[in-house]
Enzyme design. Structure first.
Site, short mmCIF file in Angstrom:
data_model
loop_
_atom_site.label_atom_id
_atom_site.label_comp_id
_atom_site.label_asym_id
_atom_site.label_seq_id
_atom_site.Cartn_x
_atom_site.Cartn_y
_atom_site.Cartn_z
N GLU A 167 -4.89 7.39 5.20
CA GLU A 167 -3.45 7.63 5.32
C GLU A 167 -2.90 8.59 5.87
O GLU A 167 -3.28 9.66 5.47
CB GLU A 167 -2.93 7.24 4.07
N GLU A 176 -6.34 1.41 0.52
CA GLU A 176 -7.93 2.12 0.38
C GLU A 176 -9.15 1.02 0.58
O GLU A 176 -10.16 1.65 1.01
CB GLU A 176 -7.93 2.74 -0.99
N GLN A 209 -6.64 9.71 0.29
CA GLN A 209 -5.46 10.72 0.34
C GLN A 209 -5.78 11.55 -1.06
O GLN A 209 -5.81 12.81 -0.87
CB GLN A 209 -4.20 10.17 0.24
N PHE A 210 -6.05 10.84 -2.06
CA PHE A 210 -6.34 11.55 -3.45
C PHE A 210 -7.49 10.71 -3.96
O PHE A 210 -7.45 9.45 -4.05
CB PHE A 210 -5.29 11.83 -4.34
N ALA A 211 -8.37 11.47 -4.56
CA ALA A 211 -9.56 10.75 -5.41
C ALA A 211 -9.12 9.91 -6.32
O ALA A 211 -9.50 8.63 -6.44
CB ALA A 211 -10.31 11.68 -5.98
N ASP A 212 -7.68 10.14 -6.76
CA ASP A 212 -7.09 9.24 -7.68
C ASP A 212 -6.87 7.90 -7.16
O ASP A 212 -6.57 6.87 -7.65
CB ASP A 212 -5.80 9.58 -8.28
N TYR A 213 -6.61 7.78 -5.75
CA TYR A 213 -6.49 6.44 -5.14
C TYR A 213 -7.57 5.75 -4.90
O TYR A 213 -7.49 4.81 -3.92
CB TYR A 213 -5.45 6.52 -3.95
N PRO A 251 -8.70 1.07 -5.64
CA PRO A 251 -9.08 0.10 -4.86
C PRO A 251 -10.21 -0.19 -3.93
O PRO A 251 -10.67 -1.41 -3.49
CB PRO A 251 -7.64 -0.16 -4.06
N HIS A 279 -3.00 12.76 -9.53
CA HIS A 279 -3.32 13.60 -8.18
C HIS A 279 -4.23 14.53 -8.84
O HIS A 279 -4.47 15.67 -8.19
CB HIS A 279 -2.07 14.40 -7.63
#
Lengths: 338, 410
Positions: free
Chosen positions: A29, A60, A82-86, A89, A129
């Site tokens: 992204e 993701e 983009q962030f490990a938090d994402y 999925p 984040h």
């Protein structure tokens, strides 16, 4: 040699590998034209073409799922979440697919794919984040999990990851992107240009996966740390005067068991430090390994210093973050035990 | 005062349940030959209606009619019939082997044979399928050794996958058959990635993704459609709508409206619906979509309308959720019978040849089974080594696995 930030080192790693291997592709992204929200892929599209560095839809599982298909078809994708938090999925594709394709096809199909993602807190990112999900990866057999703590390692490890024939999760501590951070959030930021490990060789080199490094040789206690916590542990050691041996694990899976065990047998004490929540965190595994393999050398219980078992808070970030005071207190505590 | 009535949740139900008369009056079946055939470079906007119709070639008198007919020679059609007979004979043998306790699990493609068998013939060497567990026809209609499929089903000492995978989760790179996952829909988006790689490399190979009606509800289906349409990936995305996802009728995956094929419209993707029990129609549509992909015209979504005549797997009993007679009442008939009748009508085949061919194939399968069983079955005879269990997790075995292997005493 050049002084680089961790962002520049990561970008340089991809640039170097893309230059020597046309099968390396980079996408994610905001990764293409714009160069990523942290600028890690800046100018790669311009230099290597938009068929080799491009923007992906906000999806993701699709990013990792297509990367798996590409890897099976002979490419070496290096994708960014983009962030490990994402990454959640994509967790199905990582944990159930990428990790097992070699095994289940008896080596006919393999997945030489790297999934990069910024990890950890310290930037007032709040609960979406700031997460450190490494234990969710180390629990999966068939993937490798890497966490660099400085620009030199970041470049060498990322090149090694992209060139590795197994899937690699590459967690980039985002608080370290622009400078070493020892947890003293109230002090001025130190840039990587002032740190010896900001010195990064030009061109191609690798730091081997699966090898830890001893950052500080010591006699009294072994500190097992990775990513941001390596710098926090260094500060805590200096501030307490405890003669700690600090091991930067660099690769969490597969783990460098020999370096850990040798050190703990020498010091007889062990403190495990990570930013992630404690329960079932990677520290539990490290603690169990040390207990199982070094029990008769231990003079104190293995101690963990971690983030609390709460979501990563926003306003209370520094109460959550296991800074040098908490690490220092643990060092003293294990030294007092007899 | 509100004039709103309390809201009510709508839960779709199939037309009939066990004990009821089968009823397919709701399945709208157009006449064979009535659906037009667009040029492969036509804009998807021009044939949106094809997602709501059914492309059919074989009519009720077993004649091949309409613009999608006349694509196969007698010889090719006979090979098609033989391929379907072979996979049916194979399924019957392996089903029995499971019942005899020679393996843990089996899945037939009974009633759906035309889809994989015909699609395979439209592909070229080097193309890659990302199949589900019900596309064994993609392998049996090549010269892939049947005995190796049996060895895999038996997890015996000659299992190409060394006993690591559930029976029927075959894998063969050489034969364009990607390792079957067992997790649903995950392979669909991987097929898109494989196809994107082909385009990135400037290759001419294409990919085929496979998914069932039920698992189109997975988010991976949506992901696949997004990536395939955005990057115009050279991929054919196949939905096998066999009406049932274990016990769940297809209306749960998509509701009462539209069709599975119509899901492609939101992505601007060419979307076709085809009679999955009509070998000639499946072949013609596959050929069209594959050609389109290989000419860099992008992805196609195809829905094959068929019926799962058997249970979902050997662990399933469909009499608990659908009428026993439903399979016989399926209005699109049996794919083998239909192609057989067509070949007879075409004077290329006879009842005698059919009986002889069927017997020959059954005997070949039996022979292969005897050979395979010399290498063991799941619970007896030659088995993969426990040492193999630790191999291939990574390219090189890491220290912790080496230690665990030692702990296991192998």
């Amino acid at each position: 040699m050049a002084r680089m930030t961790m962002i520049e080192a990561i970008r340089d790693a991809m640039d170097v590998v893309m230059s020597v291997n046309e099968n390396v592709v980079v996408f994610g992204e905001d990764v293409g034209y714009f160069g990523g929200v942290f600028r890690c892929t800046q100018s790669l599209q311009e230099k290597h073409g938009k068929h080799r560095c491009f923007d992906a839809p906000i999806n993701e599982s699709g990013i990792v799922g297509t990367a798996i298909g590409m890897a099976v078809n002979g490419l070496r994708p290096c994708v960014e979440i983009q962030f490990a938090d994402y990454m959640y999925p994509a967790y199905d594709q990582i944990s159930q697919e990428a990790s097992r394709i070699r095994y289940r096809s008896n080596g006919e199909f393999t997945v030489p794919m790297t999934v990069r993602m910024p990890t950890g807190g310290g930037i007032f990112g709040g609960q979406t984040h700031s997460q450190s999900p490494e234990a969710l990866f180390t629990h999966i057999c068939g993937i490798k999990t890497v966490v660099p703590s400085n620009p030199y390692d970041a470049k060498g490890l990322l090149i090694a990851a992209i060139e590795d024939d197994d899937p690699v999760i590459f967690l980039e501590p985002k608080r370290l992107y622009n400078g070493p951070f020892d947890g003293h959030h109230d002090r001025p930021i130190i840039p990587w240009s002032k740190h010896p490990l900001g010195e990064t060789p030009d061109g191609h080199y690798t730091v081997p996966l699966g090898k830890a490094v001893i950052r500080r040789v010591g006699q009294d206690v072994t500190v097992l740390a990775y990513g941001t916590m390596v710098h926090v542990a260094e500060a805590a050691t200096e501030e307490t005067g405890v003669d700690a041996e600090i091991i930067d694990l660099r690769t969490l899976a597969p783990l460098d068991l020999d370096t850990i065990e040798e050190s703990v047998r020498k010091t007889g004490r062990c403190v495990v430090v990570h930013e992630a929540t404690r329960t079932s965190g990677y520290g539990a595994e490290l603690s169990a390994i040390v207990q199982e393999n070094c029990f008769y050398a231990l003079e104190a219980p293995v101690t963990r210093v971690t983030g609390w078992d709460t979501p990563y808070p926003h306003a209370q970030e520094w109460a959550y973050f296991p800074g040098p005071a908490r690490v220092g207190a643990a060092l003293k505590r294990v030294m007092e035990a007899s | 005062m509100s004039d709103y009535q309390p809201l009510k949740l709508y839960v779709p139900e199939p037309e009939v349940r066990p004990g009821d008369e089968p009823d397919f009056s709701g399945v709208d079946i157009p006449k064979a030959g009535s659906v037009r055939r667009p040029e492969i470079d036509a804009s998807p906007e021009e044939f949106r209606d094809l997602a709501y119709s059914i492309i059919r070639v074989l009519d009720r008198k077993a004649n091949a009619v309409g613009p999608w007919a006349d694509m196969l020679s007698d010889e090719e059609a006979i090979i098609g019939l033989t391929d379907m007979l072979r996979v049916r004979a194979y399924d019957a043998r392996m089903l029995m082997a499971q019942r005899q306790g020679k393996t843990s699990f089996y899945m037939q493609c009974l009633g759906e044979e035309a889809i994989a068998c015909a699609f395979r013939k439209a592909l070229s060497p080097g193309d890659m399928n990302f199949p589900t567990y019900r596309q064994q026809g993609l392998l049996t209609s090549t010269d892939y050794p049947i005995i190796d499929m049996m060895n895999q089903v038996y997890s015996n000492e000659s299992d190409p996958l060394k006993g690591r995978q559930l029976p029927i989760m075959y894998s063969s790179k050489e034969y364009g058959f990607f390792s079957v996952s067992g997790n649903l829909a995950t392979q669909f988006v991987q097929a898109v990635g494989w196809a994107m790689a082909s385009a990135i490399k400037g290759d001419t190979k294409i990919a085929a993704g496979w998914i069932g009606d039920g698992s189109t509800a997975e988010s991976d289906f949506h992901s696949s459609m997004v990536f395939a349409s955005t990057y115009r990936a050279p991929v054919v995305l196949n939905i096998v709508n066999n009406q049932w996802a274990i016990s769940t009728f297809q209306g749960i995956a998509k509701g009462d409206s539209a069709t599975f094929a119509a899901r492609g419209h939101g992505f601007g993707m060419p979307s076709l619906r085809v009679d999955g029990n009509d070998y000639l129609a499946v072949y013609a549509v596959a050929k069209w979509a594959i050609e389109r992909a290989r000419r860099n015209l992008g992805p196609t979504l195809i829905e094959y309308v068929t019926y799962r005549s058997g249970p979902h797997s050997t662990s399933d009993d469909p009499s608990a959720y659908r009428p026993k007679e439903e399979s016989d009442a399926w209005p699109l008939g049996d794919p083998i019978e239909r192609l057989k009748n067509h070949l007879i009508a075409r004077d290329a085949w006879s009842e005698d040849r059919h009986v002889q061919t069927k017997a020959r194939l059954e005997s070949e399968i039996l022979q292969a089974q005897k050979e395979a069983e010399k290498h063991g079955t799941l619970h007896s005879g030659g088995a993969p080594s426990t040492r193999d269990m630790f191999e291939g997790v990574y390219k090189e075995m890491p220290e912790h696995l080496r230690r665990q292997r030692q702990e296991a005493g192998v």
